[in-house]
Motif scaffolding. Sequence first.
Motif, PDB file in Angstrom:
ATOM      1  N   ARG A 283       0.833  -1.101  -0.132  1.00 19.33           N
ATOM      2  CA  ARG A 283       0.069   0.155   0.111  1.00 19.33           C
ATOM      3  C   ARG A 283       1.058   1.340   0.134  1.00 19.33           C
ATOM      4  O   ARG A 283       0.718   2.303  -0.727  1.00 19.33           O
ATOM      5  CB  ARG A 283      -0.810  -0.109   1.387  1.00 19.33           C
ATOM      6  CG  ARG A 283      -2.009   1.123   1.247  1.00 19.33           C
ATOM      7  CD  ARG A 283      -2.968   0.865   0.153  1.00 19.33           C
ATOM      8  NE  ARG A 283      -4.026   2.026   0.283  1.00 19.33           N
ATOM      9  CZ  ARG A 283      -4.937   2.120  -0.759  1.00 19.33           C
ATOM     10  NH1 ARG A 283      -4.996   1.435  -1.660  1.00 19.33           N
ATOM     11  NH2 ARG A 283      -6.026   2.790  -0.456  1.00 19.33           N
ATOM     12  N   TYR A 284       1.901   1.307   0.932  1.00 19.30           N
ATOM     13  CA  TYR A 284       2.861   2.607   0.721  1.00 19.30           C
ATOM     14  C   TYR A 284       3.459   2.651  -0.589  1.00 19.30           C
ATOM     15  O   TYR A 284       3.495   3.750  -1.214  1.00 19.30           O
ATOM     16  CB  TYR A 284       3.992   2.330   1.865  1.00 19.30           C
ATOM     17  CG  TYR A 284       4.988   3.255   1.899  1.00 19.30           C
ATOM     18  CD1 TYR A 284       4.919   4.427   2.418  1.00 19.30           C
ATOM     19  CD2 TYR A 284       6.393   2.856   1.138  1.00 19.30           C
ATOM     20  CE1 TYR A 284       5.939   5.408   2.380  1.00 19.30           C
ATOM     21  CE2 TYR A 284       7.168   3.902   1.181  1.00 19.30           C
ATOM     22  CZ  TYR A 284       7.206   4.935   1.775  1.00 19.30           C
ATOM     23  OH  TYR A 284       8.239   5.832   1.689  1.00 19.30           O
ATOM     24  N   GLU A 285       3.887   1.625  -1.178  1.00 18.38           N
ATOM     25  CA  GLU A 285       4.579   1.919  -2.409  1.00 18.38           C
ATOM     26  C   GLU A 285       3.660   2.045  -3.655  1.00 18.38           C
ATOM     27  O   GLU A 285       3.957   3.097  -4.268  1.00 18.38           O
ATOM     28  CB  GLU A 285       4.996   0.562  -2.894  1.00 18.38           C
ATOM     29  CG  GLU A 285       6.010   0.298  -4.092  1.00 18.38           C
ATOM     30  CD  GLU A 285       6.974   1.251  -4.386  1.00 18.38           C
ATOM     31  OE1 GLU A 285       7.313   1.899  -5.413  1.00 18.38           O
ATOM     32  OE2 GLU A 285       7.616   1.763  -3.357  1.00 18.38           O
ATOM     33  N   SER A 286       2.413   1.725  -3.496  1.00 16.14           N
ATOM     34  CA  SER A 286       1.287   2.053  -4.170  1.00 16.14           C
ATOM     35  C   SER A 286       1.122   3.498  -4.453  1.00 16.14           C
ATOM     36  O   SER A 286       0.809   4.540  -5.190  1.00 16.14           O
ATOM     37  CB  SER A 286       0.067   1.481  -4.371  1.00 16.14           C
ATOM     38  OG  SER A 286      -0.531   1.545  -3.206  1.00 16.14           O
ATOM     39  N   ARG A 287       0.970   4.138  -3.113  1.00 15.35           N
ATOM     40  CA  ARG A 287       0.671   5.548  -2.705  1.00 15.35           C
ATOM     41  C   ARG A 287       1.935   6.385  -3.197  1.00 15.35           C
ATOM     42  O   ARG A 287       1.597   7.341  -3.717  1.00 15.35           O
ATOM     43  CB  ARG A 287       0.198   5.624  -1.137  1.00 15.35           C
ATOM     44  CG  ARG A 287      -0.983   5.295  -0.837  1.00 15.35           C
ATOM     45  CD  ARG A 287      -1.314   5.559   0.769  1.00 15.35           C
ATOM     46  NE  ARG A 287      -2.623   5.068   1.092  1.00 15.35           N
ATOM     47  CZ  ARG A 287      -3.179   5.358   2.057  1.00 15.35           C
ATOM     48  NH1 ARG A 287      -2.423   6.001   2.957  1.00 15.35           N
ATOM     49  NH2 ARG A 287      -4.472   4.996   2.551  1.00 15.35           N
ATOM     50  N   SER A 290       1.738   6.729  -6.795  1.00 16.06           N
ATOM     51  CA  SER A 290       0.854   7.705  -7.273  1.00 16.06           C
ATOM     52  C   SER A 290       0.937   9.226  -7.092  1.00 16.06           C
ATOM     53  O   SER A 290       0.669   9.882  -8.006  1.00 16.06           O
ATOM     54  CB  SER A 290      -0.820   7.285  -6.571  1.00 16.06           C
ATOM     55  OG  SER A 290      -0.499   7.217  -5.213  1.00 16.06           O
ATOM     56  N   ARG A 291       1.561   9.443  -6.179  1.00 11.42           N
ATOM     57  CA  ARG A 291       1.887  10.855  -5.666  1.00 11.42           C
ATOM     58  C   ARG A 291       3.150  11.168  -6.679  1.00 11.42           C
ATOM     59  O   ARG A 291       2.981  12.256  -7.300  1.00 11.42           O
ATOM     60  CB  ARG A 291       2.694  10.998  -4.128  1.00 11.42           C
ATOM     61  CG  ARG A 291       1.464  10.931  -3.295  1.00 11.42           C
ATOM     62  CD  ARG A 291       2.179  11.237  -1.951  1.00 11.42           C
ATOM     63  NE  ARG A 291       3.209  10.544  -1.536  1.00 11.42           N
ATOM     64  CZ  ARG A 291       3.275   9.484  -0.522  1.00 11.42           C
ATOM     65  NH1 ARG A 291       1.894   9.162  -0.155  1.00 11.42           N
ATOM     66  NH2 ARG A 291       4.275   8.690  -0.164  1.00 11.42           N
ATOM     67  N   ALA A 292       3.899  10.028  -7.005  1.00 10.97           N
ATOM     68  CA  ALA A 292       4.993  10.680  -7.869  1.00 10.97           C
ATOM     69  C   ALA A 292       4.624  10.785  -9.557  1.00 10.97           C
ATOM     70  O   ALA A 292       4.768  11.635  -9.990  1.00 10.97           O
ATOM     71  CB  ALA A 292       6.087   9.516  -7.994  1.00 10.97           C
ATOM     72  N   SER A 293       3.669  10.219  -9.751  1.00  8.20           N
ATOM     73  CA  SER A 293       2.771  10.370 -10.834  1.00  8.20           C
ATOM     74  C   SER A 293       2.116  11.648 -11.163  1.00  8.20           C
ATOM     75  O   SER A 293       2.026  12.305 -12.069  1.00  8.20           O
ATOM     76  CB  SER A 293       1.956   9.181 -11.473  1.00  8.20           C
ATOM     77  OG  SER A 293       0.854   8.836 -10.584  1.00  8.20           O
ATOM     78  N   VAL A 294       1.315  11.929 -10.003  1.00 10.14           N
ATOM     79  CA  VAL A 294       0.605  13.297  -9.964  1.00 10.14           C
ATOM     80  C   VAL A 294       1.473  14.462  -9.928  1.00 10.14           C
ATOM     81  O   VAL A 294       1.249  15.412 -10.915  1.00 10.14           O
ATOM     82  CB  VAL A 294      -0.195  13.265  -9.028  1.00 10.14           C
ATOM     83  CG1 VAL A 294      -0.831  14.550  -8.499  1.00 10.14           C
ATOM     84  CG2 VAL A 294      -1.471  12.335  -8.654  1.00 10.14           C
TER      85      VAL A 294
END
Length: 300
Positions: A283-287, A290-294
Amino acid sequence: MKSLALDLHPPARRRHPPQWFPIAALTPSLLVLSVFFALPMGMMIGMSFAQTETFSPTLEHYQRFFTDRLSLAGFCRTALMSLLVAISVTVLGYPVAYFLARSTTRWRAVVFALALAPELAGVVLRTYGWLIILEDRGFINDLLLHLGLITSPLPLSKNLFAVVVGLTHVVLPFGILSLMTSIQGIDPNLERAAQMLGASRLAVIRTIVLPLSVPGIVSSMLIAFTMSASAYATPALLGGAGFKVLATMIYEQVLFYIDWPFASVMAMALLLMMLAISFVGVRYESRRRSRASVSSGGER
């Protein structure tokens, strides 16, 4: 005068595999997982809710687990031991993984062979090696006593320290491989550009390599944690009779006390702990992704 040539042959149609092909290809794997994993897990879950003598449904084993100080102490000791091993494996393995990912010298093959060499020996053999080194009359204590640095042997075995050292040695190659794969995916030109702009080597590693290798760090810690939490031989040999973790307690409940339902409850607690830690890491890695892509999309 140019002539227009007509292609009278229609293009060949691409043949798609039939709809049943993916199911047929996955059937052997699903069958093996169902027979050797899902079925035993289902039996273990059902046994954890069964009474010892009559096998009628009950929650007494779960109540016993959450009210028994020995069981809760073993659960906490397992979590602490696995966390310390995960941190040790990641910290010790990162410099080796970085060297293997970036080095092009002949020493790379030597270091790679030394990093994987422990896997050529069995877990029990390596554990006995550490037992000879760490016991009261082992190599370290004998050397310190001979040099006059201590007057009595240091308590290096039969405790948490010995188990963490032994498990770190066992799991370290897996952490190195996980970290090396992640570091190899980082473009070396980023490091060269930062150094050309005046950044020191330490600053490059701190600001570029470490943030970009977070997936490898998370993977290394998850692998080390799960392998350590389920380990039996190393805690049993290096920890001694006084160091109880869930794996050794399950072994005692099955073979000595013949209490399979309570052993199933302990196994369920161990499984849920590993699943919870894995879920938190994923979950931490997916978040983070997602923050990096945003942020990258906002910069564009």
